[in-house]
Design a protein around this motif. Structure first.
Motif, PDB file in Angstrom:
ATOM      1  N   SER A  60      42.412 -44.713 -24.692  1.00 53.39           N
ATOM      2  CA  SER A  60      41.394 -43.657 -24.721  1.00 53.39           C
ATOM      3  C   SER A  60      40.004 -44.157 -24.363  1.00 53.39           C
ATOM      4  CB  SER A  60      41.332 -43.023 -26.118  1.00 53.39           C
ATOM      5  OG  SER A  60      42.559 -42.461 -26.468  1.00 53.39           O
ATOM      6  N   SER A 119      37.332 -42.687 -27.553  1.00 56.82           N
ATOM      7  CA  SER A 119      36.685 -42.433 -26.260  1.00 56.82           C
ATOM      8  C   SER A 119      35.485 -43.348 -26.019  1.00 56.82           C
ATOM      9  CB  SER A 119      36.241 -40.980 -26.173  1.00 56.82           C
ATOM     10  OG  SER A 119      35.171 -40.729 -27.070  1.00 56.82           O
ATOM     11  N   LYS A 163      36.866 -45.286 -22.620  1.00 59.20           N
ATOM     12  CA  LYS A 163      36.423 -45.061 -21.242  1.00 59.20           C
ATOM     13  C   LYS A 163      35.095 -45.738 -20.899  1.00 59.20           C
ATOM     14  CE  LYS A 163      39.927 -42.265 -20.821  1.00 59.20           C
ATOM     15  NZ  LYS A 163      41.149 -42.732 -20.139  1.00 59.20           N
TER      16      LYS A 163
END
Length: 372
Positions: free
Chosen positions: A140, A110, A142
């Motif tokens: 994943s 993330s 971001k």
């Protein structure tokens, strides 16, 4: 590379071999060496514990410029999921004030950890910082922060090995393994005397499968007094055969209720093309299919020898009769050959040499199962 790993309640299958990991580290180290070849800076490698210990050690051995190393420990994972909250478990072991820092991560998904590390480095007065990760999950990630050095990109799967863990287990393996999320559905074929019972027990234990024998299943359902069990009991007591739909209902109920396994091993089902088609339909409901039909092959003469031997041990004189044995062998071939063609056409039929010691046959089966 090892077979599947069982860590806590999860099974992991082989994913990335150590040789490929080494090659990727060679390549990413070459990029870092090129960037720092003419630099007068002495960068600090920030090892993010515990996951990046192995990666940091291998990376350092390949760097051709002066560098320091410190560490920090953060956590955002619980089990196989990120909590989304990064917490500092152990502070930095050295100063980064006025220095260039290369953050060395095992995996970036993330990006929350990277975001927090950048903030911490800014607060502690780092001159600037770059990010080097062994693994990146592009699907994943971001954040807008660039990842300067990436050894390998991988799908958004949960992995262990080479420093990465599942609740602290799995870090020590040099290869990388991925969480096996697909249920396996094996069917075991074999004539009388092929050793199906022995090999079924070993398969179930080694691969965490629920061994499902139709005979045992019928007796179990009747003993528990389930709706299907009571229906089967009434039919049997009336002298009638248990129809396919009852047996299929018990099999499907087994699939839906048994938890904590990585798959099922069917023994004695399916016996007909109609049952095989019904099995395909019930598996299709959960987006699954038969993984493999494992057929233990032994010569007819060996079948005769083994049945006679078993009959002598168990005192079953009827099974020692040559005509009876020949009839059982003929019946087996007659019933299974259509199923063999059915599953061969589906591309899931595999024959295993059933001769040799129990251990030899077991390893042949294991090699097949691991490869699927």
């Amino acid at each position: 590379m090892k077979n599947n790993l069982k860590l806590h309640d999860k099974t992991f299958k082989p994913f990335i071999e150590y040789d490929k990991i080494e090659k990727a580290i060679d390549e990413v180290a070459a990029k870092i060496n090129k960037d720092y070849a003419d630099s007068e800076e002495v960068p600090v490698l920030l090892c993010v514990l515990n996951g990046s210990i192995l990666f940091t050690a291998e990376l350092m051995k390949r760097l051709e410029f002066k560098c320091e190393i410190i560490s920090i420990k953060l956590s955002s994972y619980s089990g196989t999921r990120s909590t989304g909250q990064v917490r500092e478990v152990m502070g930095m072991t050295g100063s980064v004030e006025g220095k260039e820092v290369i953050i060395v991560e095992d995996i970036v998904d993330s990006g929350r950890t990277i975001l927090d590390l950048k903030r911490i480095l800014d607060e502690k007065g780092a001159k600037n910082s770059k990010v080097c990760t062994m693994l990146l999950k592009p699907a994943s990630y971001k954040e807008d922060i660039p990842i300067d050095y990436v050894a390998m990109e991988i799908p958004d799967d949960f992995i262990v090995g080479f420093g990465l863990d599942y609740d602290e287990l799995g870090r020590n393996y040099k290869d990388i393994y991925v969480l096996d999320t697909n249920m396996k559905y094996f069917i075991l074929f074999g004539p009388p005397g092929a050793g199906k019972g022995t090999q079924a027990a070993a398969m179930a234990e080694r691969f965490n499968l629920c061994h499902t024998s139709t005979g045992d299943l019928l007796r179990g359902e009747m003993a528990k007094g389930t709706e299907l069990g009571l229906k089967a009991k009434a039919l049997i007591e009336a002298g009638s055969l248990v129809p396919d739909e009852v047996v299929e209902g018990m099999i499907e109920n087994r699939f839906n209720t048994v938890k904590g396994v990585d798959g099922f091993l069917l023994d004695g089902f399916p016996r007909t093309i109609a049952q095989a088609e019904a099995l395909d339909k019930m598996l299709y409901k959960t987006k699954n299919k038969v993984t493999a039909v494992v057929s233990l092959m032994i010569p007819d003469e060996m079948i005769k020898e083994r049945i006679k031997h078993r009959a002598a041990i168990e005192g079953r004189a009827d099974d020692a009769n040559d005509e009876t044995i020949a009839n059982r062998i003929a019946t087996y071939h007659e019933k299974t050959e259509p199923l063999i063609d059915y599953y061969r056409n589906a591309g899931v039929y595999f024959e295993i040499d059933g001769t040799g010691t129990i251990e030899e046959v077991r390893e042949r089966i294991a090699e097949l199962c691991v490869s699927l």
